[in-house]
Design a protein around this motif. Structure first.
Motif, short mmCIF file in Angstrom:
data_model
loop_
_atom_site.label_atom_id
_atom_site.label_comp_id
_atom_site.label_asym_id
_atom_site.label_seq_id
_atom_site.Cartn_x
_atom_site.Cartn_y
_atom_site.Cartn_z
N CYS A 49 1.05 -1.21 0.40
CA CYS A 49 -0.07 -0.02 0.04
C CYS A 49 1.37 0.79 0.31
O CYS A 49 1.90 1.76 1.25
CB CYS A 49 -0.19 0.31 1.00
N HIS A 51 -0.46 4.21 1.11
CA HIS A 51 -0.31 4.73 2.30
C HIS A 51 0.37 4.20 3.57
O HIS A 51 0.14 4.85 4.00
CB HIS A 51 -1.98 5.03 2.17
N CYS A 52 0.49 3.07 3.41
CA CYS A 52 0.54 2.48 4.91
C CYS A 52 1.52 1.47 4.64
O CYS A 52 2.03 1.05 6.00
CB CYS A 52 -0.17 2.29 5.95
N ASP A 54 1.02 -1.69 4.12
CA ASP A 54 0.27 -2.94 4.17
C ASP A 54 0.81 -3.98 3.07
O ASP A 54 0.67 -2.95 2.26
CB ASP A 54 -0.88 -2.72 4.63
N CYS A 71 -6.41 -1.40 0.21
CA CYS A 71 -5.86 -2.04 1.10
C CYS A 71 -6.83 -2.25 2.06
O CYS A 71 -7.19 -1.69 2.76
CB CYS A 71 -4.76 -1.39 1.80
N CYS A 74 -5.04 -0.44 6.01
CA CYS A 74 -5.72 0.72 6.10
C CYS A 74 -7.58 1.66 5.15
O CYS A 74 -7.94 2.33 5.66
CB CYS A 74 -5.46 2.50 5.52
ZN LIG Z 1 -2.89 1.04 3.36
#
Ligand SMILES: [Zn+2]
Length: 84
Positions: A49, A51-52, A54, A71, A74
């Protein structure tokens, strides 16, 4: 397009002015780069991901012909170009 049509079309193309030849060339190059972008996008499956970070990624439909992913960490969605 059939081979015979293409032959006739190419013979016609020789009568184009230099400016018209440029137009044809620009059109063909535009199509080629669009195909390239689509291919690059379809080959790119994100491994984490943006963003995070993962790694639990699931496919999440398409937007504008581009695969989207979601994801499971998140819950945010993204496409292969997000964050590039
Ligand atoms: Zn994420």
């Amino acid at each position: 397009m059939r081979a015979r049509e293409l032959k006739r079309w190419l013979a016609e193309a020789e009568r184009l002015t230099p400016a018209q030849q440029e137009q044809v060339l620009a059109k063909l190059q535009g199509q080629r780069s669009q195909g390239l972008v689509a291919r690059l996008l379809s080959d790119r499956v994100p491994t984490k991901c943006p963003h995070c970070s993962d790694t639990r990624i699931v496919r999440h439909g398409q937007a504008a012909g581009v695969q989207r992913f979601r994801c499971r960490g998140c819950g945010k969605t993204f496409n292969p170009l997000t964050g590039t």
